[in-house]
Design an enzyme around this catalytic site. Structure first.
Site, short mmCIF file in Angstrom:
data_model
loop_
_atom_site.label_atom_id
_atom_site.label_comp_id
_atom_site.label_asym_id
_atom_site.label_seq_id
_atom_site.Cartn_x
_atom_site.Cartn_y
_atom_site.Cartn_z
N ASP A 251 41.00 43.86 36.92
CA ASP A 251 41.57 42.56 37.29
C ASP A 251 43.05 42.49 36.89
OD1 ASP A 251 40.26 40.68 38.78
OD2 ASP A 251 39.15 39.81 37.11
N GLN B 130 34.30 37.18 35.05
CA GLN B 130 34.59 36.06 35.95
C GLN B 130 35.04 34.84 35.14
OE1 GLN B 130 34.50 36.16 39.44
NE2 GLN B 130 35.49 34.16 39.22
N LYS C 183 32.01 39.51 45.55
CA LYS C 183 32.48 40.77 44.96
C LYS C 183 31.37 41.82 44.99
CE LYS C 183 35.86 38.23 42.30
NZ LYS C 183 36.24 37.57 41.06
#
Ligand code: NAD
Length: 299
Positions: free
Chosen positions: A120, A97, A53
């Site tokens: 997200d 994460q 990422k």
């Protein structure tokens, strides 16, 4: 029939080239898009995902800010940091994460991210927005699959779609997005009896179970589109999906490889959502996080 390959790597590269134009347009307005990445502990898979990422950010000229915490950190420490990031004008997206260690309540952490920076798409508000077909930030993996499907030129409206896997991050949002596109959607999961009975009727089969070799050729309809979301590392080190690629390829019309299919698109859609967020802030469509989203005028 030998299936055509849906090349996620190629599409991801094309999209990222276009991102640079959007970054340039933002910089004319004095905005540098920024993504904060929160990583807790030293899970090797998480470290690889986060490194990918950060690399994608660099390639797209998006700033990334790493926030590392030890595995023993407390929920309060995480909530405090997210509170600061919510207010930070240089941060347009906040990514935590997963997985998080057991002492941390995942939902509480995800709900603490201000909706306008939830790139997200896991906050309940964005999940609800997805249900009513009006999502600000679609979750990255199903969003990427949707674009991969579009490259085939086949309209999903009215098609029988079977999604294998019902997780909150892949299967469920995938099913909702395809329902929004007027497909007839079936969701299968680990308790589904006779999986093949469902998959054989799929014009479009999306598999996200995390089980190598789950989908065999005889379970696939001739001419189907097969999207393999699975990422599994075998004992010999090879990375494979959930679909028996070589055999299914001889039956399907289109198929994604693993690696090189859905994976590169997931990371790309994270950058897409971060740019979208920066653009919303630049255009005054996002609201100051000090004002709770339920008090702002309807969007
Ligand atoms: P998960 O473990 O949260 O969910 C798996 C789902 O599959 C569950 O709903 C479970 O009921 C179902 N399932 C398990 N075994 C099954 C079986 N035998 N038959 C039918 N359904 C079954 O996993 P997840 O986070 O949704 O991820 C799924 C897979 O996708 C994993 O391999 C993961 O690594 C991969 N993944 C890939 C990307 C990407 O970018 N390509 C992104 C996220 C996840």
């Amino acid at each position: 029939m030998t299936a055509q390959i849906i090349d996620g790597k190629h599409l991801a590269r094309r999209l990222r080239t276009r991102f640079r134009e959007r970054v340039a347009a933002l910089s004319m307005r004095g905005v540098v898009p920024g993504l904060a990445v929160v990583l807790v502990g030293d899970n090797p898979a998480s470290q690889v995902y986060v490194a990918n990422k950060v690399k994608a950010c660099e390639e797209s000229q998006v700033r990334s800010f790493m926030h590392r915490f030890p595995a023993a950190c407390t929920e309060t420490e995480l909530l405090e940091r997210i509170g600061e990031l919510n207010l930070d004008p240089a941060t347009h997206g906040i990514l935590v994460q997963l997985p998080l260690p057991p002492q941390v309540n995942v939902r509480r952490v995800l709900e603490s991210i201000v909706v306008d920076k939830d790139v997200d798409g896991f906050h309940l508000y964005n999940v609800g927005a997805l249900v009513v077909g009006n999502s600000i930030f679609p979750p990255c993996t199903p969003y990427g699959v949707q674009l991969l499907l579009e490259t085939t030129g086949i309209d999903v409206a009215g098609k029988n779609v079977v999604v294998v896997g019902a997780s909150n991050i892949v299967g469920k949002p995938m099913a909702l997005m395809l329902l929004q596109k007027e497909a007839t959607v079936t969701i299968c999961h680990a308790k589904t009896r006779d999986l093949a009975h469902h998959t054989i009727h799929a014009d479009i089969l999306v598999v996200a179970a995390g089980k190598p070799g789950l989908i065999k050729a005889e379970m696939v309809k001739e001419g189907a589109i097969v999207i393999d979301v699975g990422i599994n590392r075998l004992a010999d080190g090879r990375i494979v999906g959930d679909v028996d690629f070589e055999a299914v390829r001889e039956r399907a019309a289109w198929i994604t490889p693993v690696p090189g299919g859905v994976g590169p698109m997931t990371v790309t859609m994270l950058i897409e959502n971060t740019l979208r967020s920066a653009e919303r802030f630049a255009q005054g469509e996002a609201f100051h996080p000090a004002q709770p989203f339920w008090q702002v005028p309807a969007r």
